[in-house]
Write an enzyme that holds these catalytic residues in place. Sequence first.
Site, mmCIF file in Angstrom:
data_model
loop_
_atom_site.group_PDB
_atom_site.id
_atom_site.type_symbol
_atom_site.label_atom_id
_atom_site.label_comp_id
_atom_site.label_asym_id
_atom_site.label_seq_id
_atom_site.Cartn_x
_atom_site.Cartn_y
_atom_site.Cartn_z
ATOM 1 N N LYS A 172 0.786 -1.083 0.139
ATOM 2 C CA LYS A 172 -0.237 -0.060 0.165
ATOM 3 C C LYS A 172 1.004 1.251 0.006
ATOM 4 O O LYS A 172 0.589 2.188 -0.650
ATOM 5 C CB LYS A 172 -0.832 -0.162 1.242
ATOM 6 C CG LYS A 172 -1.555 1.195 1.403
ATOM 7 C CD LYS A 172 -2.650 1.376 0.178
ATOM 8 C CE LYS A 172 -3.474 2.854 0.103
ATOM 9 N NZ LYS A 172 -4.520 2.859 1.330
ATOM 10 N N LEU A 173 2.172 0.989 0.952
ATOM 11 C CA LEU A 173 2.756 2.309 0.848
ATOM 12 C C LEU A 173 3.476 2.791 -0.573
ATOM 13 O O LEU A 173 3.523 3.924 -0.999
ATOM 14 C CB LEU A 173 4.068 2.368 1.981
ATOM 15 C CG LEU A 173 3.264 2.552 3.431
ATOM 16 C CD1 LEU A 173 4.361 2.160 4.382
ATOM 17 C CD2 LEU A 173 2.541 3.551 3.766
#
Length: 291
Positions: A172-173
């Site tokens: 996600k990052l």
Amino acid sequence: MTQKIGFLGAGRMASAMISRLLEKGYQVRVWNRSADKVAPLAAKGAIACVTPADAATGVDVVISFMADDTAAETVWLGNSGAVSTMEPGTVAIECSTLSHGFVLELSAKINANGCPYIDAPVTAIPAQVAAGETMFLIGADNAVLDRVRPIMDAVANRIIHFGPIGSGTVYKLMNNLLGAVHIAAAAELVAVAQKAGLDGKLVAEAFTNGAVASRVGVMTIPGMISGNHKEGVHFTTALRAKDAGYAMWLADELGLDLPVGRSATEMFDRAIEAGLGDLGQSAVLETIRGK
């Protein structure tokens, strides 16, 4: 028996997910720092709660959707935090985009209280969440994930299990850092095109239908061209800057230098310094214009 859910947060994404769960027949207890955001959900059948601990009382699953590490730590572990009333075996699902190191710390503390943890950030906009088109990016034990899969299936059209806790956050990052790169590059395109006198509508049309178009770029270019960074905001400049910063922390943890990501992060940081944090991500263009 349908699982009972405690929900921490009622922002745009959280409210969309709660509404979807209510439509699917789940009982949902909801806490939010600003109680006025809970009222529309209570009108749909949610149970309004006065503290995170209250929301986590007597439920099978607790879901959190917070802005950052600090907020997540407070709602889970602070005074009247959810963990204080969660019975052993209650599953904690963290949907917030948090830093990787903090996810590992938070999960260990929640696990120590006998509650399994699922690292479950999402990639979607509120309209997609409300339509059941959420994509979950999961880091969790298989057996724990299977226990809550019906809840996730109620709001998602795809669940990608990357591996153990923390792995969902890793993806996600980097996904959100890539979004920052796309937006920053799109801002440069628009700045040059406008300075050179090109027609904004034609620029948007060419980009949207061109080979280099990205979904996030297509969503933000209209705001850049119009200069209206307040309408139709799905994601703020501040949140993108926060996520990009967390992604750079992860790169540091791994001993990697990400020059492109660093440049995009710095552009968003400049937007925050210029007081543009509460505006839509298209506002990053103003750092190039010098406004």
